[in-house]
Design an enzyme around this catalytic site. Structure first.
Site: not given
Length: 315
Positions: A176, A184, A189, A193, A220
């Site tokens: 994770d 973010n 965002h 990505d 994630e």
């Protein structure tokens, strides 16, 4: 220099040595041909890992008939998508109907034309290639380009069955990205990505063995499958994954534990009795270990051996 594509594999199953030789001689110029003299031998060939692209199967055989062989193949997730063509002297409509109902893709009566047989084989293999492409695309995560959760579920189930049969351990890691929501919020965002893509590629590149597998679990989170790895080996891989992400040195200006992106890893190793746990149960154990890694400060790995037993009829 252009690469020559590997030949597709056809398994021919017939109790007649003459029929086997005739079909092998007819097909070996274009395909890799495996042969079996009985249904049991055919299943043994496949069980040893020689998975064909197509099977030519006689119906009348001494140990088990072709219908039963086909039924067993279609009932196994590892072999259910292999096209089966019956080649038989049984020419009744009821026989053909039964063959198609148990899962065969075609039914050819003897005597037959070898040239027509070759065309049918070619057509069915082309359809299989097309289906394989569609299936592959449906199982790839659109953002990161690595396998998605659907393919993970299928691969995990398959690896558990193989581990049970061979009695080898199976390692599972869940990773994770630490404080990804903060990442973010700080960078947006689109940058988030890009972070997910970079982490996914780094995890994939760090798994060096062909059998190792990584997929995006969701958000994630990522999952790695490590067949034939004991606890020591799983710990080594987990540390390698942690270090690989650190070496990316992606800035994370709102991380409480450092200046760059890190991951936390939890894992488990199934062996012996714990191989009879389900895939979801093993993933839950890895998730619990991941929670422990986060509780201990993140940017670290916690590995816990699995334990438990379940009685399964098809183990």
């Amino acid at each position: 220099m252009a690469l020559i594509p590997a030949k597709e594999t056809i398994l021919v199953v017939d109790d007649s040595a003459f029929n086997l030789r005739m079909l092998e001689n007819e097909l070996q110029d274009r395909y890799r041909v495996l042969t079996a003299r009985s249904g049991a031998e055919a299943l043994s060939v496949i069980g040893r890992g020689q998975i064909p692209d197509l099977i030519l199967l006689d119906v009348v055989m001494p140990d088990m008939d072709g219908y039963e062989v086909c039924r067993l193949l279609k009932g196994d997730p590892d072999t259910r998508d292999i096209p089966v063509i019956f080649i038989t002297s049984m020419d009744g409509e009821d026989d053909e109907e039964r063959g198609l109902l148990v899962g065969a893709i075609d039914y050819i009566r003897k005597p037959y034309s070898l040239s027509i047989l070759r065309v049918r084989i070619q057509n069915h293999l082309e359809l299989k290639r097309y289906r394989d492409i569609l299936k592959k695309h449906s199982m790839i995560d659109g953002l990161t380009g690595i396998p998605n959760r659907r393919l993970l579920d299928e691969t995990l189930d398959s690896e558990i069955r193989r581990a049970r049969r061979a009695r080898y351990p199976l390692g599972i890691l869940m990773a994770d990205i630490d404080f990804f929501k903060r990442y973010n919020d700080l960078y947006g965002h689109l940058e988030g990505d890009e972070c997910l893509k970079a982490v996914a590629m780094s995890l994939q590149d760090t798994l060096l063995r062909p059998a190792d597998f990584v997929a995006r679990w969701g958000g994630e989170e990522f999952v790695c499958l490590l067949p034939e790895q004991d606890e020591e080996g799983v710990r080594f891989v987990a540390q390698a994954l942690l270090e690989a992400i650190r070496e990316l040195e992606m800035p994370h200006g709102d991380s409480p534990i450092g200046e760059s992106v890190t991951i936390s890893v939890g894992g488990t190793v199934a062996r012996d009795d714990s191989l009879f746990l389900s895939g979801s149960e093993l993933l839950k154990l890895a998730d619990v270990a991941l929670y422990e890694a986060k509780e201990q400060g993140r940017n670290r790995a916690v590995i816990r051996p699995a334990s438990g037993k379940r009685e399964l009829k098809d183990a």
